[in-house]
Design an enzyme around this catalytic site. Structure first.
Site, PDB file in Angstrom:
ATOM      1  N   ASP A 170     -24.138 -24.840  -4.606  1.00 25.59           N
ATOM      2  CA  ASP A 170     -23.775 -23.438  -4.382  1.00 25.59           C
ATOM      3  C   ASP A 170     -25.014 -22.558  -4.272  1.00 25.59           C
ATOM      4  OD1 ASP A 170     -21.097 -24.046  -4.406  1.00 25.59           O
ATOM      5  OD2 ASP A 170     -20.731 -23.322  -6.449  1.00 25.59           O
ATOM      6  N   ASP A 200     -20.538 -25.657   4.620  1.00 20.27           N
ATOM      7  CA  ASP A 200     -21.984 -25.454   4.765  1.00 20.27           C
ATOM      8  C   ASP A 200     -22.338 -24.794   6.094  1.00 20.27           C
ATOM      9  OD1 ASP A 200     -21.277 -27.521   6.408  1.00 20.27           O
ATOM     10  OD2 ASP A 200     -22.719 -28.973   5.625  1.00 20.27           O
TER      11      ASP A 200
END
Length: 238
Positions: A132, A158
């Protein structure tokens, strides 16, 4: 005279809607009831005008506060919780609108599609919290690279997309160099791995009938071509 700009709702439906709305906003309902009581009292006692003014003032404050809350909730629905960039929904809505504006003006723009390299490896090796943080750093690099007027979004996992409104094809290389420089600076904050992005770009030509989906697909293909043609070590040290 009938107001043709408003639907001619039956009284029961109109009253039902009002009742339902006020049931969820009890503070405003109480103030409006107070206003109604004071208004009735004015017929016999004009000196209550000051009390009515105060009640109306509080009603306006209450309604304004609710408007601000509603606007903040709408904003949250358009933001990615992790990176605080726009989400996919917002990106599609804003970009589609910009396509219309640019077609009308006859101006082009650039769309960038970016993917965080080796995010699965980072997650598997250092945990999802570090994954993260890698996404947050990537978003930070993108924000530092592009203008405030550009539309930046995390559109899933992503993947990031940027609609560069004032960029031309000549600007593309300069933009990518700036992005790489910012990524290198942010990578220094986490020496265990190298933060990098694979990036593809596609140009919007106002003369073409290309859609946002078509342009995203083109930029996505360019991104995967770059990812497959160059090898990026992801661990900074063994």
């Amino acid at each position: 005279m009938i107001d043709r700009h408003k639907p001619n709702l039956p009284n029961s439906l109109d009253e039902g809607f009002t009742s339902s709305y006020l049931s969820h906003h009890k503070d405003l309902a109480m103030i409006l009831q107070e206003v109604d009581d004071i208004s009735k009292g004015l017929k016999s006692n004009p000196l209550d005008a000051q009390a009515l003014s105060e009640a109306l003032r509080r009603a306006v404050i209450c309604a304004t506060r609710q408007s601000i809350v509603d606007r903040e909730l709408r904003s949250l629905a358009l933001m990615d919780d992790l990176t605080r960039l726009y989400n996919r929904r917002a990106f599609h809505a804003l970009s589609t609108q910009q396509f219309k504006v640019m077609r009308r003006k006859g101006q082009g723009l650039l769309l960038f599609f970016a993917d965080v390299d080796h995010l699965k490896n980072i997650n598997d090796t250092y945990g999802h919290r570090e994954g993260d943080l890698a996404l947050v750093r990537a978003a930070d690099a993108l924000e530092r690279t592009f203008r405030d007027s550009d539309i930046l979004a995390r559109i899933g996992g992503d993947e990031f997309a940027v609609l560069a409104l004032e960029a031309s094809c000549q600007d593309q290389d300069a933009i990518l160099r700036r992005l790489e420089a910012h990524l290198q600076k942010l990578s220094a904050e986490e020496p265990r791995y190298k933060l990098s992005l694979s990036v593809g770009a596609a140009r919007f030509d106002p003369k073409d009938s290309v859609s946002l989906g078509d342009l995203l697909a083109k930029a996505d293909r360019a991104m995967y071509e770059q990812k497959n043609t160059r090898s990026k070590p992801w661990m900074s040290r063994p």
